[in-house]
Scaffold this active site. Structure first.
Site, PDB file in Angstrom:
ATOM      1  CG  ASP A  14     -24.241 -29.403  -2.907  1.00 24.16           C
ATOM      2  OD1 ASP A  14     -23.630 -28.377  -2.544  1.00 24.16           O
ATOM      3  OD2 ASP A  14     -24.038 -29.965  -3.995  1.00 24.16           O
ATOM      4  CG  HIS A  31     -20.329 -23.538   5.454  1.00 23.59           C
ATOM      5  ND1 HIS A  31     -20.812 -24.437   4.532  1.00 23.59           N
ATOM      6  CD2 HIS A  31     -19.292 -22.908   4.840  1.00 23.59           C
ATOM      7  CE1 HIS A  31     -20.094 -24.364   3.423  1.00 23.59           C
ATOM      8  NE2 HIS A  31     -19.171 -23.431   3.581  1.00 23.59           N
ATOM      9  CG  LEU A 126     -29.460 -41.508  13.886  1.00 23.85           C
ATOM     10  CD1 LEU A 126     -30.153 -42.175  12.715  1.00 23.85           C
ATOM     11  CD2 LEU A 126     -29.543 -39.998  13.753  1.00 23.85           C
TER      12      LEU A 126
HETATM   13  C1  FPP Z   1     -21.982 -27.983   0.797  1.00 26.53           C
HETATM   14  O1  FPP Z   1     -22.427 -26.688   0.533  1.00 26.53           O
HETATM   15  C2  FPP Z   1     -21.609 -28.115   2.168  1.00 26.53           C
HETATM   16  C3  FPP Z   1     -20.343 -28.372   2.637  1.00 26.53           C
HETATM   17  C4  FPP Z   1     -19.155 -28.539   1.801  1.00 26.53           C
HETATM   18  C5  FPP Z   1     -20.082 -28.479   4.073  1.00 26.53           C
HETATM   19  C6  FPP Z   1     -21.116 -29.196   4.868  1.00 26.53           C
HETATM   20  C7  FPP Z   1     -21.080 -28.635   6.197  1.00 26.53           C
HETATM   21  C8  FPP Z   1     -22.123 -28.396   6.977  1.00 26.53           C
HETATM   22  C9  FPP Z   1     -23.510 -28.762   6.663  1.00 26.53           C
HETATM   23  C10 FPP Z   1     -21.827 -27.681   8.223  1.00 26.53           C
HETATM   24  C11 FPP Z   1     -22.080 -28.428   9.448  1.00 26.53           C
HETATM   25  C12 FPP Z   1     -21.393 -29.680   9.644  1.00 26.53           C
HETATM   26  C13 FPP Z   1     -20.440 -29.926  10.559  1.00 26.53           C
HETATM   27  C14 FPP Z   1     -20.179 -31.330  10.952  1.00 26.53           C
HETATM   28  C15 FPP Z   1     -19.610 -28.882  11.200  1.00 26.53           C
HETATM   29  P1  FPP Z   1     -21.586 -25.801  -0.471  1.00 26.53           P
HETATM   30  O2  FPP Z   1     -20.669 -24.960   0.327  1.00 26.53           O
HETATM   31  O3  FPP Z   1     -20.919 -26.693  -1.461  1.00 26.53           O
HETATM   32  O4  FPP Z   1     -22.727 -24.957  -1.128  1.00 26.53           O
HETATM   33  P2  FPP Z   1     -22.785 -24.389  -2.616  1.00 26.53           P
HETATM   34  O5  FPP Z   1     -22.674 -25.576  -3.545  1.00 26.53           O
HETATM   35  O6  FPP Z   1     -24.100 -23.728  -2.669  1.00 26.53           O
HETATM   36  O7  FPP Z   1     -21.620 -23.449  -2.736  1.00 26.53           O
END
Ligand code: FPP
Length: 235
Positions: A14, A31, A126
């Protein structure tokens, strides 16, 4: 440090959006950096000899984000499966699995996922499991529907577990959530029944090997009782 060879760590990654905002950059930049953190942490977990790492990449609820962000995340996933994950499986001996309602994704992503799972299935490092279009309740309902569509009349926990997306990841030992949120958010509901929970204010794109080691150290200092009294396992 205790042996980590059977350990299953799950991570709710997150804070990508907040990380980007702090830097005055668009959310998608966060991201992209989140992906780099994932590669870094998967390599670190592999080096530490951890058996399973399961990460939440896209939830069944994430479809409600703006179309441009959803499109970006899937574009990123496509290229990640073809490039970064392929490198992880070839160079680091990491086994890749994807869990979730994969049959609802676009055909080309489904075939990329099938390919990476197939080519990495005999790897000894892993197991990195990526949850995509995943919801914990959806997983349980999907398993239940499998049971209802079979001859099963009654079921044990062990048999039910076999109907889940990836039966081998049945117990999470340590659930990490970054970015100061303290929720489970429908992640691995069946598998986290006795998980130790670890929350950190570090935003996911900043998370690194040292953060992972700190979380494991904290986990190692906890006494896991599994419903018993302390010390009972010695009797
Ligand atoms: C949460 O941050 C993250 C996500 C919803 C997406 C997770 C994705 C990645 C880590 C990208 C790489 C992974 C792959 C497999 C392509 P948020 O957007 O909710 O952050 P915020 O709460 O600060 O808005």
């Amino acid at each position: 440090m205790k042996s980590l060879e059977h350990m299953h760590i799950a991570i709710i990654m997150d804070g990508n959006g907040r990380w980007a905002k702090k830097k005055n950059r668009p959310r998608n930049f966060g991201h992209r950096e989140g992906l780099k953190a994932l590669e870094r942490v998967a390599k670190a977990a592999n080096e530490l000899g951890i058996k399973y790492l399961t990460v939440f990449a896209f939830s069944t609820e994430n479809w409600q984000r703006p179309r441009s962000e959803v499109d970006f995340l899937f574009k990123l996933l496509r290229s990640t499966v073809r490039n970064e994950f392929d490198k992880l499986q070839q160079e680091e001996d990491i086994k890749i699995k994807v869990i979730g309602r994969i049959d609802e994704l676009e055909d080309d992503i489904q075939s990329d996922i099938n390919r990476i799972e197939e080519v990495s299935k005999d790897n000894d490092g892993l197991q990195l499991t990526i949850a995509v279009n995943y919801g914990g309740r959806a997983e349980i309902v999907d398993a239940l529907n499998k049971a209802l569509n079979s001859d099963i009349k009654a079921i044990s926990e062990e048999e039910f577990n076999e109907l889940l997306y990836a039966p081998e990841i049945n117990n999470v030992d340590l659930l990490i959530r970054t970015a100061n949120e303290k929720r489970v958010s429908n992640f691995l509901l069946w598998q986290i029944s006795y998980a130790e929970l670890y929350f950190t204010s570090t935003l996911w794109p900043d998370f690194d090997k040292i953060d992972l080691e700190e979380a494991i150290e904290e986990y190692n200092s906890r006494k896991r009782k599994f419903g018993k009294l302390p010390g009972e396992e010695l009797n």
